[in-house]
Structures are given as C-alpha cells and as structure tokens.
Design a protein around this motif. Sequence first.
Motif, PDB file in Angstrom:
ATOM      1  N   CYS A 112      62.905 -65.879 104.814  1.00  0.00           N
ATOM      2  CA  CYS A 112      63.252 -67.251 105.239  1.00  0.00           C
ATOM      3  C   CYS A 112      64.608 -67.208 105.914  1.00  0.00           C
ATOM      4  O   CYS A 112      65.380 -66.266 105.702  1.00  0.00           O
ATOM      5  N   LYS A 125      66.875 -69.374 105.219  1.00  0.00           N
ATOM      6  CA  LYS A 125      67.826 -69.850 104.221  1.00  0.00           C
ATOM      7  C   LYS A 125      67.065 -70.019 102.912  1.00  0.00           C
ATOM      8  O   LYS A 125      65.883 -70.376 102.940  1.00  0.00           O
ATOM      9  N   LYS A 126      67.719 -69.752 101.779  1.00  0.00           N
ATOM     10  CA  LYS A 126      67.024 -69.939 100.495  1.00  0.00           C
ATOM     11  C   LYS A 126      67.256 -71.379 100.014  1.00  0.00           C
ATOM     12  O   LYS A 126      68.406 -71.807  99.831  1.00  0.00           O
ATOM     13  N   CYS A 127      66.200 -72.136  99.825  1.00  0.00           N
ATOM     14  CA  CYS A 127      66.357 -73.522  99.364  1.00  0.00           C
ATOM     15  C   CYS A 127      66.684 -73.531  97.868  1.00  0.00           C
ATOM     16  O   CYS A 127      66.155 -72.702  97.112  1.00  0.00           O
ATOM     17  N   TYR A 139      65.845 -75.188  95.341  1.00  0.00           N
ATOM     18  CA  TYR A 139      64.819 -75.508  94.326  1.00  0.00           C
ATOM     19  C   TYR A 139      63.728 -74.442  94.253  1.00  0.00           C
ATOM     20  O   TYR A 139      62.855 -74.481  93.397  1.00  0.00           O
ATOM     21  N   CYS A 140      63.781 -73.466  95.165  1.00  0.00           N
ATOM     22  CA  CYS A 140      62.613 -72.601  95.406  1.00  0.00           C
ATOM     23  C   CYS A 140      62.627 -71.330  94.564  1.00  0.00           C
ATOM     24  O   CYS A 140      63.600 -70.576  94.584  1.00  0.00           O
ATOM     25  N   SER A 200      60.859 -65.385  98.032  1.00  0.00           N
ATOM     26  CA  SER A 200      61.389 -65.588  99.389  1.00  0.00           C
ATOM     27  C   SER A 200      62.830 -65.110  99.448  1.00  0.00           C
ATOM     28  O   SER A 200      63.603 -65.336  98.511  1.00  0.00           O
ATOM     29  N   GLY A 203      54.469 -67.988 102.120  1.00  0.00           N
ATOM     30  CA  GLY A 203      55.781 -67.335 102.083  1.00  0.00           C
ATOM     31  C   GLY A 203      56.680 -67.817 100.991  1.00  0.00           C
ATOM     32  O   GLY A 203      56.246 -68.456 100.047  1.00  0.00           O
ATOM     33  N   GLY A 204      57.929 -67.523 101.276  1.00  0.00           N
ATOM     34  CA  GLY A 204      58.615 -67.280 102.516  1.00  0.00           C
ATOM     35  C   GLY A 204      58.242 -68.244 103.656  1.00  0.00           C
ATOM     36  O   GLY A 204      57.668 -69.286 103.428  1.00  0.00           O
ATOM     37  N   THR A 205      58.609 -67.827 104.813  1.00  0.00           N
ATOM     38  CA  THR A 205      58.348 -68.633 105.999  1.00  0.00           C
ATOM     39  C   THR A 205      57.537 -67.821 107.004  1.00  0.00           C
ATOM     40  O   THR A 205      58.102 -67.196 107.918  1.00  0.00           O
ATOM     41  N   ASN A 218      57.841 -73.880 108.798  1.00  0.00           N
ATOM     42  CA  ASN A 218      58.997 -74.766 108.621  1.00  0.00           C
ATOM     43  C   ASN A 218      59.256 -75.467 109.951  1.00  0.00           C
ATOM     44  O   ASN A 218      58.982 -74.901 111.006  1.00  0.00           O
ATOM     45  N   ARG A 270      67.568 -78.309 103.023  1.00  0.00           N
ATOM     46  CA  ARG A 270      66.737 -77.912 104.164  1.00  0.00           C
ATOM     47  C   ARG A 270      67.581 -77.825 105.427  1.00  0.00           C
ATOM     48  O   ARG A 270      68.534 -78.581 105.587  1.00  0.00           O
TER      49      ARG A 270
HETATM   50  S1  SF4 Z   1      59.846 -70.446 100.942  1.00  0.00           S
HETATM   51 FE1  SF4 Z   1      60.252 -72.430 101.898  1.00  0.00          FE
HETATM   52  S2  SF4 Z   1      61.101 -73.573 100.174  1.00  0.00           S
HETATM   53 FE2  SF4 Z   1      61.290 -71.426  99.614  1.00  0.00          FE
HETATM   54  S3  SF4 Z   1      63.311 -70.774 100.361  1.00  0.00           S
HETATM   55 FE3  SF4 Z   1      61.860 -70.336 101.969  1.00  0.00          FE
HETATM   56  S4  SF4 Z   1      61.999 -72.138 103.290  1.00  0.00           S
HETATM   57 FE4  SF4 Z   1      62.843 -72.716 101.345  1.00  0.00          FE
END
Ligand code: SF4
Length: 388
Positions: free
Chosen positions: A17, A19-21, A23-24, A28, A67-69, A102, A139
């Motif tokens: 990704c 960026k790491k969100c 809450y996730c 990823s 994913g991931g993205t 995304n 985000r």
């Molecule tokens: S998988 Fe989606 S929600 Fe999780 S860190 Fe990556 S972009 Fe963010």
Amino acid sequence: MLKNNKEIALYVHWPYCLKKCPYCDFNSHVTKLPIDINEWEIAYKNEIEAEQNILGKKTVRSIFFGGGTPSLMPPKLLEGILNQVNKKWDFSKNIEITLEANPSSVEIKNFSTLKKAGVNRLSLGFQSFNNNSLKFLGRNHSVKNGLKALETAKNIFKRVSFDLIYGLPDQNEKMWEKELNEAIQISGEHISAYQLTIEKGTTFYALYRDRKFELPPERTLLNLYNMTDELLNHANLEKYEVSNYAFKNSECIHNYKIWQGSEYCGIGPGAHGRLILDNKWYANHKFSAPKIWLNKNLQKKCASYFNKEISNIERAQEILLTSLRLTKGIDIKNTFNKLSINSKNNILNKNELRKFKELNLIEENDSFLKVTNKGFPILNYITNKLIL
Ligand code: SF4
Ligand SMILES: C[S@@+](CC[C@H](N)C(=O)[O-])C[C@H]1O[C@@H](n2cnc3c(N)ncnc32)[C@H](O)[C@@H]1O
C-alpha cells in the motif's frame, strides 16, 4: 465421501500500500525498497504452477485480487498472473474477476488497462462521504477523489462496488443517514458497509486503549446498523451478508462461494486456502512476510508454511461460522451430508441453539439455519456460543 469440485475460487494477494491505515490489520505493508516486478511475476507464476500440480484440472469460477492495494499492481503483472491461471486451469465462461482499488489518481489511470487485462468487477475503498472521517481514518484521498474514482470506475467496469466504514467517534444517526443517502445516489449494484472494528496491533488499538478517542455507544451503533439495512434495502440493495448489500443476482460470487464453504485456493503472501485432496479437506496458509514469500517462490518452492489436513467436523464448524454471516443462512442437512456428519450435536451447542431460537435470534426451517435481522448485530456473540 467428499467430492472433488471441478470449480474453484482463486484469491490473489498483493501486500503493498502507499500508506498503512491506522485501523487496518490486513497483511499490508509500505515498502521503500524498489519492487522488482519481474521477480514478483515469476514468483506468482511458480506458485500457481505448484498449486496446479497438486490440485490438477480445475475450472476457475472467480478470481479476487485483494490486498494491500492490488490496484497499485502494474497492469503487466496482473496480466501475467491471469495468463498463467488461464494456462494452468480453465476459466469458467462467466468468470468473475474482482480487483480491490483505492481512489488515488495513480490507480484511476490504470483502470482501463486493468479491464483490458481481464478485470470485470471493481471494489473501491471509498470509506466515507465526509472529509473529516477520511482524515480520522488516515486515508490519503478526499471525498472528491473518491467520487472521481467511482465515476471513472462506473464508466469502465460493468460491475462496481464500494466500501464504507461507519461507527466512527461522534458519528450519530443523522450524520450516517446523510452519508448513506449520498451513497445510494451514486451507488451501483453493490455496497459493503463495515462497522469500524478496533483490531489488535493497529495504531487505533493503542489510541483507543489510551482513551484518545471513543466509539459511539452500543445503542447508537445498533441504530446505525439497522438504518443501513433499512435505507439500502429501500434502494433495492438487499443485505445478503452481515455487511454486504447488492441488487438481486449482483452479489460478489467469489466471497459468496467462500462463505458457503466452497473450495478455494490462495496465492500470494499470507493467502490461505481450503482444498480437497484425496477426499480430505486441507487448510493451507502461505508465508505472510512479502520478502520471505517472494524468495521461497523464486526458488520454485510453493511458499506454504502450513498445509494441514482438517477433519470434517472442523470444516463443518468453519462453514457454519462463515455461512451464518449470510442472510440465507446454511443448508445444514446438505452441508453435513456432504461431510458425512450424522449429528449436528457434534458441531452445535443444542442448548444455545434452543435459547437463540426462543429469543428469535436464529431461525430454523426445513434444513436451513439462519440468523435473523434481530440476531445480526450480535452475530459474533451468537456464533461464539453456538459453535462447539
Ligand atoms: S489494505 Fe487498504 S485499509 Fe489496509 S493499509 Fe492498505 S490501503 Fe489501508
Ligand atoms: C482489504 S481492505 C482494503 C482494500 C483497499 N486497500 C482499501 O483500503 O480501500 C477491504 C476493506 O475492509 C474494510 N476494513 C479494513 N479494516 C477495517 C476495520 N478495522 N474496521 C472496519 N472495516 C475495515 C475497509 O472498508 C476496506 O476497504
């Protein structure tokens, strides 16, 4: 005796990704290292070949790039993976190929190339119609970016879904109603609406534990859940799973099959699968760390770290857990017959089942068992108590 299915669902994991969100807790990662796409292509192809050697002839009914993205995957890599799957197995003639995306501008540019490569369903991480909420969720897109991505996606793909997260701090019924109405205005055939969960190991976990933010009270969360049902159902987006809503016959085939207990194969770092070999169920889990997974597969070793036979009772418990998420519920008789299970008493707690039925949280008719609308908001509690 277990029947080897001809059809299979395939999950492909892309772990990176931008960026790491906060809450996730998915597998990823953000990497500063350059990604050698040729190496990744070889590794995915090796793993598909290794799985095909084990599983033999199959028809692939669905492929899900998660994913991931995965929308950050260079289209050439995705194309290479799809070509390899098509070479090793057959594509079902109405194959569903979903990609999670995304809403960033980098990814929007790739949408039409990804469609040409074979993707025919897009699932967009829209998350919110409120810029403050997007900021809280960490985000790196705005509502405007989300709308642009959705518009582009709808022009390119016939099947588009988007994800929303609700139950954020200070969110009340009025605010969520406004967001839902905006979502309905622009929705296509499918919406996923997830209540924010605080997962161990995430940034939010530490912040929540240290009381840096609070979640809405239980009563509000229940109202938000019921409101989601009511407004989306009214717009013909019927709930088919605890957090998923779709027009009739527009459900995500891939996820539906997995929740119902079909065979599926997982490719990529951290992917898992449930497969039938020699009339036995196997649970299979790939190395999660992207670098380890990559190196194992470059050495032409299928990067499983776990490939374990599971008993029919264990499999029945798993299927019960996932299929009770579906509004349709589970055809207990048929499922247990296939697994040669004679009595549901080995799988279900009889007393809890009776109590839940009396409380109208679970319904049983003919051979079907399903959670009621009253039961869905406490689905995890029910399945914890019910499944032995
Ligand atoms: S998988 Fe989606 S929600 Fe999780 S860190 Fe990556 S972009 Fe963010
Ligand atoms: C694999 S994730 C992400 C796909 C894509 N990378 C994205 O972020 O849009 C799939 C979806 O799970 C949901 N999700 C992930 N973690 C969550 C959490 N802790 N609580 C609620 N929903 C979550 C988000 O809506 C997300 O879009």
